[in-house]
Structures are given as structure tokens and as C-alpha cells.
Design a protein around this motif. Structure first.
Motif: not given
Length: 221
Positions: A81-82, A50-51, A85-86, A185, A148, A46-47, A73, A71
Motif C-alpha cells: 500500500q505504501q 512521510a512522502v 502511494v510513494i 508513524l 510505519d 501520516k503517509t 512496514a 521505508f
């Protein structure tokens, strides 16, 4: 002070293009056109959806205005964590914001400077609620809000308060007509057994979105 984290030089060197699987591409194609709630199983990426939506929104926005992507959370660990990734996959300036009551130490000028220097702002939801409540950031300056774990939106949950107060006819929407795009998400849009239909309608109405799930290549999930 609020703990703030920015992408390190090492993290910036890891920025890369990550290929989407076909079912993720289907989700991205829908979510870049309409407000959507992306319903995918845990571990299905899912992330990454979103990216790619964030990437599309930024690349197709008026660069002179430079609206922000937000974004959200529900927990600090998820926000961190997000952020990882981003910041590792997108070449934009991002920051992650989390903390407690010490957030009140930041005045309007401090927030103004912080926000102006970022393209993507990753918040724990309580911090974002504080920021918009004090009008340090307004909805008309945001191009996209990603929620999220968006099923955390019942009754007085912070996500629900944000949407009801600042998106659906709240003070800011009376002043500003340009609402941000919405992307939710979730791996579990229904929190109560036996009430699936009602809960899906509730979450769609709250986030002004349609629940989407892959219809093609579902065997890849």
C-alpha cells in the motif's frame, strides 16, 4: 525468488503534487528538522507526511553521494500500500521488497545492483533486517528510515532489533558515524493501558526521536 515490484509506466504517469492540510504541514516542518514520531489518527494522512519528508530529504541531499531512503512496514500488505502511494506521488525510482527464506538466494552483488538502481527502498521489516545483517546495505548509506506502525517495537519485535543492533551502538555504528534520520508513524504510540508515560519515553528513546502531534488546526483532524 523474492517478489519485487516496481512502479509501472501507468503508475508513473499518476505522479502528482498532493496538497498538505495545515496540520500535516506542521508535522512536516518539524520532521524535516528533527528525528520525529508522527502521531496522527488513522486516516489523517501520516503517509503523506512521510512522502513530503522523503521529498525534502532527497531534494536536500548531496546528489553525488545518492544516499537511499528506506521505508519499513511490519506487513506485506502495508508495504504494498505504501509503495503505491510513494510511487504515485514522488518522481523517484522505488522498489518494494518482501518474501520468505528464499531471500537467501540473493547474493551481495545482486543486492548491490538492486539497491544502486533505486532511490527509495520499501521493505517488509524482516527483509530489511536480513539485508543489514548481511551488510548488503549499511546505515551510513541511508539518509532516512521511515518506520510505519512504529509502535510495533516491543521487546524482540523486529523494529526494536533493528534500532538496538544497528543504530544504538551496534557493529555498524561503531564503524560508521553517519546515522540516518528517523521518522516514525503511528496512530497508537501506547499499546498498554495505564502505562502511557513510560511507553512514550520508551518509544522516543528507542527511535532517538520526539513524539509530535499537531498543535494547530486540530479541528481539521
Amino acid at each position: 525468488m523474492i517478489p519485487i515490484k516496481e512502479a509501472t509506466e501507468f503508475e508513473k504517469t499518476k505522479q502528482r503534487n498532493v496538497s498538505l492540510r495545515s496540520y500535516q504541514t506542521e508535522m512536516v516542518e518539524i520532521a524535516t528538522k528533527n528525528n520525529s514520531i508522527c502521531f496522527l489518527q488513522t486516516g489523517s494522512g501520516k503517509t503523506l507526511v512521510a512522502v513530503y519528508v522523503i521529498k525534502h530529504i532527497i531534494e536536500n541531499s548531496d546528489q553525488k553521494i545518492r544516499k537511499k531512503v528506506v521505508f519499513l512496514a511490519p506487513q506485506v500488505l502495508i508495504a504494498l500500500q505504501q509503495f503505491e502511494v510513494i510511487s504515485a506521488t514522488l518522481p523517484y525510482k522505488s522498489g518494494v521488497y518482501y518474501g520468505d527464506d528464499s531471500i537467501n538466494e540473493w547474493d551481495a552483488q545482486h543486492w548491490k545492483t538492486e539497491i544502486e538502481e533505486r532511490d527509495i527502498l520499501i521493505f517488509v521489516s524482516e527483509v530489511f533486517l536480513h539485508v543489514v545483517s548481511h551488510i548488503y546495505l549499511t546505515l551510513d548509506s541511508i539518509s532516512l528510515i521511515v518506520f510505519d506502525e512504529c509502535h510495533h517495537c516491543q521487546k524482540d519485535d523486529i523494529y526494536a532489533r533493528i534500532m538496538k543492533t544497528f543504530y544504538h551502538g551496534g557493529v555498524q555504528t561503531q564503524i560508521f558515524s553517519n546515522k540516518p534520520r528517523i521518522l516514525g508513524l503511528t496512530a497508537s504510540p501506547c499499546m498498554q493501558a495505564g502505562k502511557q508515560k513510560n511507553q512514550i519515553k520508551f518509544i522516543e528513546d528507542l527511535f532517538d526521536s520526539q513524539l509530535i502531534t499537531p498543535t494547530k488546526n486540530v479541528k481539521l483532524l
